[in-house]
Design a protein around this motif. Structure first.
Motif, PDB file in Angstrom:
ATOM      1  N   MET A   1       0.764  -1.053  -0.090  1.00 42.70           N
ATOM      2  CA  MET A   1      -0.162   0.051   0.105  1.00 42.70           C
ATOM      3  C   MET A   1       0.814   1.175  -0.052  1.00 42.70           C
ATOM      4  SD  MET A   1      -3.111   0.818  -0.233  1.00 42.70           S
ATOM      5  CE  MET A   1      -4.467   2.050   0.148  1.00 42.70           C
ATOM      6  N   TYR A   2       2.022   1.121   0.616  1.00 43.48           N
ATOM      7  CA  TYR A   2       2.771   2.303   0.797  1.00 43.48           C
ATOM      8  C   TYR A   2       3.571   2.543  -0.708  1.00 43.48           C
ATOM      9  CZ  TYR A   2       7.061   5.317   1.440  1.00 43.48           C
ATOM     10  OH  TYR A   2       7.947   6.239   1.613  1.00 43.48           O
ATOM     11  N   GLY A   3       3.664   1.718  -1.423  1.00 42.87           N
ATOM     12  CA  GLY A   3       4.195   2.029  -2.772  1.00 42.87           C
ATOM     13  C   GLY A   3       2.943   2.691  -3.735  1.00 42.87           C
ATOM     14  N   LEU A   4       1.594   2.190  -3.545  1.00 43.22           N
ATOM     15  CA  LEU A   4       0.779   2.855  -4.110  1.00 43.22           C
ATOM     16  C   LEU A   4       0.589   4.368  -3.769  1.00 43.22           C
ATOM     17  CD1 LEU A   4      -2.055  -0.038  -4.164  1.00 43.22           C
ATOM     18  CD2 LEU A   4      -0.588   0.595  -6.120  1.00 43.22           C
ATOM     19  N   ILE A   5       0.484   4.617  -2.302  1.00 38.54           N
ATOM     20  CA  ILE A   5       0.615   6.112  -1.930  1.00 38.54           C
ATOM     21  C   ILE A   5       1.497   6.634  -2.556  1.00 38.54           C
ATOM     22  CG2 ILE A   5       0.653   7.260  -0.050  1.00 38.54           C
ATOM     23  CD1 ILE A   5      -0.720   5.073   1.541  1.00 38.54           C
ATOM     24  N   HIS A   6       2.830   6.264  -2.458  1.00 33.06           N
ATOM     25  CA  HIS A   6       3.813   6.888  -2.940  1.00 33.06           C
ATOM     26  C   HIS A   6       3.651   7.234  -4.615  1.00 33.06           C
ATOM     27  CE1 HIS A   6       8.042   7.369  -4.906  1.00 33.06           C
ATOM     28  NE2 HIS A   6       8.279   8.197  -3.874  1.00 33.06           N
ATOM     29  N   THR A   7       3.238   6.394  -5.302  1.00 36.18           N
ATOM     30  CA  THR A   7       2.841   6.611  -6.774  1.00 36.18           C
ATOM     31  C   THR A   7       1.909   7.744  -6.983  1.00 36.18           C
ATOM     32  OG1 THR A   7       3.265   4.396  -7.187  1.00 36.18           O
ATOM     33  CG2 THR A   7       1.996   5.560  -9.001  1.00 36.18           C
ATOM     34  N   GLU A   8       0.819   7.872  -6.345  1.00 33.93           N
ATOM     35  CA  GLU A   8      -0.386   8.685  -6.416  1.00 33.93           C
ATOM     36  C   GLU A   8       0.313  10.360  -5.937  1.00 33.93           C
ATOM     37  OE1 GLU A   8      -3.181   8.382  -7.430  1.00 33.93           O
ATOM     38  OE2 GLU A   8      -2.960   6.543  -7.810  1.00 33.93           O
ATOM     39  N   VAL A   9       1.115  10.110  -4.920  1.00 37.04           N
ATOM     40  CA  VAL A   9       1.717  11.504  -4.540  1.00 37.04           C
ATOM     41  C   VAL A   9       2.726  11.844  -5.880  1.00 37.04           C
ATOM     42  CG1 VAL A   9       3.327  12.469  -2.997  1.00 37.04           C
ATOM     43  CG2 VAL A   9       1.862  11.025  -2.181  1.00 37.04           C
ATOM     44  N   LEU A  10       3.483  11.068  -6.373  1.00 38.58           N
ATOM     45  CA  LEU A  10       4.356  11.483  -7.504  1.00 38.58           C
ATOM     46  C   LEU A  10       3.576  11.810  -8.723  1.00 38.58           C
ATOM     47  CD1 LEU A  10       7.399  11.315  -8.698  1.00 38.58           C
ATOM     48  CD2 LEU A  10       6.632   8.745  -9.462  1.00 38.58           C
ATOM     49  N   LYS A  11       2.457  11.206  -9.075  1.00 38.37           N
ATOM     50  CA  LYS A  11       1.508  11.774  -9.971  1.00 38.37           C
ATOM     51  C   LYS A  11       1.262  13.057  -9.801  1.00 38.37           C
ATOM     52  CE  LYS A  11      -0.388   7.296 -11.184  1.00 38.37           C
ATOM     53  NZ  LYS A  11      -1.858   6.299 -11.086  1.00 38.37           N
ATOM     54  N   ARG A  13       2.867  15.386  -7.851  1.00 38.06           N
ATOM     55  CA  ARG A  13       3.904  16.138  -8.104  1.00 38.06           C
ATOM     56  C   ARG A  13       4.376  16.507  -9.543  1.00 38.06           C
ATOM     57  NH1 ARG A  13       8.648  13.324  -5.035  1.00 38.06           N
ATOM     58  NH2 ARG A  13       9.792  14.874  -6.119  1.00 38.06           N
ATOM     59  N   THR A  14       3.946  15.827 -10.445  1.00 37.70           N
ATOM     60  CA  THR A  14       4.183  15.994 -12.121  1.00 37.70           C
ATOM     61  C   THR A  14       3.202  16.272 -12.781  1.00 37.70           C
ATOM     62  OG1 THR A  14       3.784  13.466 -12.185  1.00 37.70           O
ATOM     63  CG2 THR A  14       6.085  13.912 -11.681  1.00 37.70           C
ATOM     64  N   VAL A  15       2.040  16.831 -12.146  1.00 42.86           N
ATOM     65  CA  VAL A  15       0.953  17.055 -12.910  1.00 42.86           C
ATOM     66  C   VAL A  15       0.501  18.606 -12.152  1.00 42.86           C
ATOM     67  CG1 VAL A  15      -1.521  16.848 -13.588  1.00 42.86           C
ATOM     68  CG2 VAL A  15      -0.132  15.018 -13.224  1.00 42.86           C
ATOM     69  N   ARG A  16       0.318  19.674 -13.434  1.00 43.60           N
ATOM     70  CA  ARG A  16       0.343  20.997 -12.780  1.00 43.60           C
ATOM     71  C   ARG A  16      -1.103  21.367 -12.536  1.00 43.60           C
ATOM     72  NH1 ARG A  16       2.092  25.355 -17.246  1.00 43.60           N
ATOM     73  NH2 ARG A  16       4.075  23.848 -16.898  1.00 43.60           N
ATOM     74  N   SER A  17      -2.144  20.750 -13.214  1.00 43.14           N
ATOM     75  CA  SER A  17      -3.558  21.216 -13.012  1.00 43.14           C
ATOM     76  C   SER A  17      -3.940  21.421 -11.628  1.00 43.14           C
ATOM     77  CB  SER A  17      -4.292  20.736 -13.968  1.00 43.14           C
ATOM     78  OG  SER A  17      -4.217  19.213 -13.858  1.00 43.14           O
ATOM     79  N   PRO A  18      -3.886  20.123 -10.821  1.00 41.88           N
ATOM     80  CA  PRO A  18      -4.332  20.024  -9.334  1.00 41.88           C
ATOM     81  C   PRO A  18      -4.027  21.096  -8.718  1.00 41.88           C
ATOM     82  CG  PRO A  18      -3.660  17.892 -10.358  1.00 41.88           C
ATOM     83  CD  PRO A  18      -3.215  18.787 -11.375  1.00 41.88           C
ATOM     84  N   TRP A  19      -2.571  21.483  -8.830  1.00 44.94           N
ATOM     85  CA  TRP A  19      -1.874  22.524  -8.060  1.00 44.94           C
ATOM     86  C   TRP A  19      -2.586  23.741  -8.464  1.00 44.94           C
ATOM     87  CZ3 TRP A  19      -0.123  20.160  -3.952  1.00 44.94           C
ATOM     88  CH2 TRP A  19       0.353  19.113  -4.135  1.00 44.94           C
ATOM     89  N   LEU A  20      -2.914  24.210  -9.540  1.00 46.85           N
ATOM     90  CA  LEU A  20      -3.520  25.423 -10.102  1.00 46.85           C
ATOM     91  C   LEU A  20      -4.872  25.392  -9.429  1.00 46.85           C
ATOM     92  CD1 LEU A  20      -2.372  25.677 -13.826  1.00 46.85           C
ATOM     93  CD2 LEU A  20      -1.315  26.828 -11.721  1.00 46.85           C
ATOM     94  N   LEU A  21      -5.467  24.536  -9.284  1.00 48.64           N
ATOM     95  CA  LEU A  21      -6.822  24.329  -8.776  1.00 48.64           C
ATOM     96  C   LEU A  21      -6.860  24.932  -7.263  1.00 48.64           C
ATOM     97  CD1 LEU A  21      -9.963  23.481  -9.096  1.00 48.64           C
ATOM     98  CD2 LEU A  21      -9.397  21.351  -8.721  1.00 48.64           C
ATOM     99  N   LEU A  22      -5.950  24.112  -6.803  1.00 49.03           N
ATOM    100  CA  LEU A  22      -5.727  24.245  -5.219  1.00 49.03           C
ATOM    101  C   LEU A  22      -5.316  25.515  -4.968  1.00 49.03           C
ATOM    102  CD1 LEU A  22      -4.732  20.891  -3.679  1.00 49.03           C
ATOM    103  CD2 LEU A  22      -6.915  21.722  -3.984  1.00 49.03           C
ATOM    104  N   ALA A  23      -4.609  26.115  -5.738  1.00 46.61           N
ATOM    105  CA  ALA A  23      -4.016  27.563  -5.476  1.00 46.61           C
ATOM    106  C   ALA A  23      -5.041  28.421  -5.639  1.00 46.61           C
ATOM    107  CB  ALA A  23      -2.948  28.009  -6.690  1.00 46.61           C
ATOM    108  N   ALA A  24      -6.271  28.261  -6.285  1.00 46.62           N
ATOM    109  CA  ALA A  24      -7.421  29.248  -6.385  1.00 46.62           C
ATOM    110  C   ALA A  24      -8.000  29.530  -4.926  1.00 46.62           C
ATOM    111  CB  ALA A  24      -8.223  28.709  -7.218  1.00 46.62           C
TER     112      ALA A  24
END
Length: 246
Positions: A1-11, A13-24
C-alpha cells in the motif's frame, strides 16, 4: 500500500492542473474575508471573526473537483490502463487515491485557514480592532472547514469513479450543489440540511450562520458528511473493481 500511496503522490507532483486548482482556494478565502470587512455591514466582533473564517469550508468546491481529477482525469488522459496494469488490485489503487486526495484536501484547507487568519488579522488591525485569537468559535469553524475539504476531496474521488468523463463528473458535481442543494433544497425545507453540501456547511459554518440558518448542529453535520464520504468511498472501490477500463 505504501508503494501505491507514493505513486499517487508522485503523480500529483508531476501534474500541474491540480495545484493550479488548489492555489485558487486561498485566493477565494482572502477575497471573501476582505469583502466581508470592506462591505462595512458587520461589526468586527468574535461572531464576524468566525463568519470570516467560514470561507475556508467554501473552498471545498475546489477540493471536490481536485478529487474528481484523481480518477476521471486518468480516464481522460488514458493513463488509467497503465495504472491498473501495474497494480491489478484495483481496490487498493482506489483506496490509495482516496487516502492521498483526502490528506491533500485537508492540507489545502490548512493553507486556506492560514491565509484566512492572516488576512482577517491584518484587516482587524487596520480597523484598530483587536483580533481575539482565544475565541474557540473561530477554531471550531476552521477545524470544520478543514474536515469539509478533506471529505469533499474523497467524495470527488467517488464521483470521478462513477462518472468517468472528467467534464461530465465536474458538471454533475457543480450542478448538484447549485441546482439540487441550492434551488431544489429551498423547496423541500428541512430535508435539504441532510444533503452533502448543507451538511458540510453545518460543519464549517460560522457562529451567525449556525444560529440563523436551517442547518444541522455542527456535530450532526460532521456525522452526516462522514456517512456520505464513506458511501462514496465504497462506491469508488466497487465501481473501480467491476467496470471495464475501456
Amino acid at each position: 500500500m505504501y508503494g501505491l500511496i507514493h505513486t499517487e503522490v508522485l503523480k500529483l507532483r508531476t501534474v500541474r492542473s491540480p495545484w493550479l486548482l488548489l492555489a485558487a482556494a486561498p485566493l477565494l478565502v482572502a477575497a471573501g474575508v476582505s469583502g466581508l470587512v470592506v462591505s462595512g455591514k458587520k461589526a468586527l466582533d468574535t461572531t464576524t471573526q468566525s463568519g470570516a473564517l467560514s470561507h475556508v469550508g467554501l473552498t471545498s468546491m475546489f477540493t471536490l473537483v481536485f478529487g474528481i481529477l484523481a480518477v476521471a482525469g486518468e480516464y481522460r488522459h488514458k493513463t488509467i490502463t497503465d495504472t491498473y496494469l501495474s497494480t491489478p488490485a484495483r481496490g487498493r489503487v482506489i483506496g490509495a487515491k482516496l487516502l492521498v486526495y483526502a490528506v491533500f484536501g485537508a492540507l489545502a484547507g490548512v493553507v486556506s485557514s492560514l491565509t484566512g487568519l492572516g488576512v482577517a488579522a491584518a484587516w482587524w488591525s487596520d480597523k484598530a480592532v483587536p483580533f481575539v485569537w482565544s475565541d474557540s468559535q473561530i477554531w471550531t469553524t476552521i477545524g470544520g472547514g478543514i474536515a469539509w475539504n478533506a471529505a469533499f476531496a474523497a467524495i470527488g474521488v467517488g464521483v470521478g469513479a462513477l462518472i468517468r468523463s472528467l467534464v461530465g463528473a465536474v458538471a454533475v458535481a457543480l450542478a448538484w450543489v447549485a441546482l439540487v442543494e441550492g434551488i431544489v433544497g429551498q423547496l423541500i425545507g428541512n430535508l435539504a440540511r441532510w444533503l452533502p453540501f448543507n451538511a458540510g456547511q453545518a460543519l464549517g459554518a460560522g457562529a451567525k450562520a449556525m444560529a440563523g440558518e436551517n442547518l444541522l448542529p455542527r456535530v450532526g453535520g460532521g456525522v452526516v458528511l462522514a456517512i456520505y464520504t464513506l458511501i462514496f468511498a465504497v462506491l469508488a472501490v466497487t465501481t473501480g473493481m467491476r467496470r471495464d477500463v475501456s
